[in-house]
Design a protein around this motif. Sequence first.
Motif, short mmCIF file in Angstrom:
data_model
loop_
_atom_site.label_atom_id
_atom_site.label_comp_id
_atom_site.label_asym_id
_atom_site.label_seq_id
_atom_site.Cartn_x
_atom_site.Cartn_y
_atom_site.Cartn_z
N UNK A 98 12.37 8.56 -1.40
CA UNK A 98 11.32 7.76 -0.76
C UNK A 98 10.94 8.37 0.59
N UNK A 99 11.92 8.82 1.34
CA UNK A 99 11.62 9.45 2.64
C UNK A 99 10.70 10.65 2.46
N UNK A 100 10.99 11.46 1.45
CA UNK A 100 10.19 12.67 1.27
C UNK A 100 8.79 12.35 0.76
N UNK A 101 8.67 11.27 0.01
CA UNK A 101 7.35 10.91 -0.51
C UNK A 101 6.38 10.53 0.61
N UNK A 102 6.91 10.08 1.72
CA UNK A 102 6.04 9.70 2.85
C UNK A 102 6.26 10.65 4.02
N UNK A 103 6.68 11.87 3.68
CA UNK A 103 7.17 12.80 4.70
C UNK A 103 6.20 13.09 5.82
N UNK B 217 0.83 -1.21 0.00
CA UNK B 217 0.00 0.00 0.00
C UNK B 217 0.87 1.26 0.00
N UNK B 218 1.92 1.27 0.81
CA UNK B 218 2.79 2.47 0.87
C UNK B 218 3.56 2.62 -0.44
N UNK B 219 4.07 1.51 -0.95
CA UNK B 219 4.80 1.58 -2.23
C UNK B 219 3.86 2.11 -3.32
N UNK B 220 2.65 1.58 -3.34
CA UNK B 220 1.68 1.99 -4.36
C UNK B 220 1.32 3.48 -4.21
N UNK B 221 1.21 3.90 -2.96
CA UNK B 221 0.94 5.32 -2.67
C UNK B 221 2.03 6.20 -3.31
N UNK B 222 3.28 5.80 -3.13
CA UNK B 222 4.41 6.57 -3.70
C UNK B 222 4.38 6.52 -5.23
N UNK B 223 4.12 5.33 -5.74
CA UNK B 223 4.07 5.20 -7.20
C UNK B 223 2.97 6.07 -7.80
N UNK C 48 13.57 0.83 -4.57
CA UNK C 48 13.76 -0.21 -5.58
C UNK C 48 12.65 -0.22 -6.61
N UNK C 49 11.48 0.24 -6.21
CA UNK C 49 10.34 0.25 -7.14
C UNK C 49 10.30 1.55 -7.96
N UNK C 50 10.39 2.68 -7.28
CA UNK C 50 10.24 3.94 -8.02
C UNK C 50 11.51 4.31 -8.77
N UNK C 51 12.67 3.88 -8.24
CA UNK C 51 13.93 4.15 -8.95
C UNK C 51 14.01 3.38 -10.26
N UNK C 52 13.28 2.26 -10.30
CA UNK C 52 13.20 1.48 -11.55
C UNK C 52 11.75 1.55 -12.01
N UNK C 53 11.40 2.74 -12.38
CA UNK C 53 10.01 3.13 -12.67
C UNK C 53 9.44 2.28 -13.82
N UNK C 54 8.37 1.59 -13.51
CA UNK C 54 7.83 0.59 -14.43
C UNK C 54 7.59 1.10 -15.86
N UNK C 55 6.96 2.28 -16.02
CA UNK C 55 6.70 2.71 -17.41
C UNK C 55 7.97 2.87 -18.25
N UNK C 56 9.10 3.09 -17.61
CA UNK C 56 10.35 3.22 -18.38
C UNK C 56 11.14 1.92 -18.30
N UNK C 57 11.37 1.44 -17.09
CA UNK C 57 12.20 0.26 -16.90
C UNK C 57 11.54 -0.99 -17.49
N UNK C 58 10.23 -1.10 -17.33
CA UNK C 58 9.51 -2.28 -17.81
C UNK C 58 9.69 -2.48 -19.31
N UNK C 59 9.66 -1.38 -20.05
CA UNK C 59 9.82 -1.47 -21.51
C UNK C 59 11.22 -1.95 -21.88
N UNK C 60 12.21 -1.41 -21.17
CA UNK C 60 13.60 -1.80 -21.45
C UNK C 60 13.82 -3.26 -21.08
N UNK C 61 13.27 -3.67 -19.94
CA UNK C 61 13.45 -5.06 -19.51
C UNK C 61 12.80 -6.01 -20.52
#
Lengths: 135, 341
Positions: free
Chosen positions: B139-144, B26-32, B169-182
């Motif tokens: 990440x710290x600031x996103x949940x500040x 839930x927190x990861x999704x909130x940041x994403x 680990x999730x937002x630094x490898x942002x799915x819309x960009x990283x997912x395509x490359x992977x």
Amino acid sequence: MPSVGERIRKRRNELGWTQDVLGQKAGVSKGFLSDLENGKRKVGADTLYDIARVLSLSLDYLMTGTQGETEPPSEVQIPASLATFAARAGISFRQALTLLDMQQQIIAHRSSTKKEKLDKVDWQKFYEAVKDFLQ
Amino acid sequence: MSRLDQEHDVVAMARELGLRGDPVEAVVHFCEERIDCWAADVGGVENVAALEQLVADRLQLAFEEACSDDDLERLIAKYVAQGEYVFAALRDELGPTTFGLTIKRRHCGPDSGDKYVAVIDCRGEKASRRFFTRWHEIAHLLVLERELDAPVRRSSHDPIERLMDEIAGRIGFYEPIFGLIFAREHTKPPLEFRTVEAVRNAYCGRASFQSTLFACQRRMSTPVVYVEAEVKYKAGEERRLRSKQRKLFQDDPPVAKLRVGLAVPNQSAIDRDFRIVPNMRVPEGSVIHKLHSDASMEQASGRENLESWEFSDGNSLPACEVWVDARKVGERVIAIVQPTN
């Protein structure tokens, strides 16, 4: 019931501060503060926290006002380790507060080893690093 | 639900952010979602550098990197001159095991772009963690709002710090960009180190190999276990060597052996109970052991069966033919282990 802005103004007046002074300490503009005190603007938790901190009030009190009606507003909590260090080093209360404030500016800290909580900060070391700037 | 999901601080953070469901997710999704909104506002982002800039702007965060002691001194002088005296403590704060920290400025306007300054220590070997540390601070600031309740001085073992790593680990490898490359670089199992390297080069050369590897591993729908092997004692031997009983070993001291130091499974491996157990001995016939023993080799790969991986009590891992890709990193061997079928 008084609003957040009214509580800020009341406390600011108690301290004898102008909006300029409070604005500077809390990192907000005088205009913003004026709007806030007059209920013309909403405020985020982040900014409200800053204001509460410099006014030595709890966030709870500023937001609800209830704490103030039943008990005195909470003061800044000085960690026991800082109080001990301050007594040993003979630094003033004001300097201790400044040290605490500076330490609290460090909001995140990425380390691979166990770090101590705020109460166990090496205040001596921290003091040595910033003592030239303490008033 | 993971162990991290059950940590009180993590549960409290999710609750205070008004989130429901498994706390970590839930927190990861909130940041994403926050980042997704910002990216949508500007019509999308093309690469991770643009993404980081966008996120930093929205968070009023400026990055400062210290690549040398001189850099650090310049940085301290710059902010102290602006009345931010806490920066004078950076010499001590950025000790050997601290990679970065974020400071909230007191002397700046409410809309200032550098209300927060993240100082990233890039001196020496810390430079390899630069990319991840930057995202960790983000990440710290996103949940500040939750964080303000308790200014942070935590270790990497702290649940909140582990959660921040998870978010980074999730937002630094942002799915819309990283997912395509992977998807472009990796067409079918198994995952190989050379694929990870290709993905890293295409996504962000500044990202560490290990963090990219974890990002790739996370996206695999087949079981992948990341292993780090190092020469060490059994846990019991280690404890006794550190205790007063160490005298008992004087005539017959224990011998350190190549053991599993770290084993990280992906979700598919967890679901299928495909596991390698930390601290178990790496058998001499293993690709990992052979690589470790051969000074002339830097990397190796091959097939083997996990039934040869034995525990001290004589039991072994279940029979399973696996493909192992391994390479040396200093005194350790890192490897990815995957079932062949």
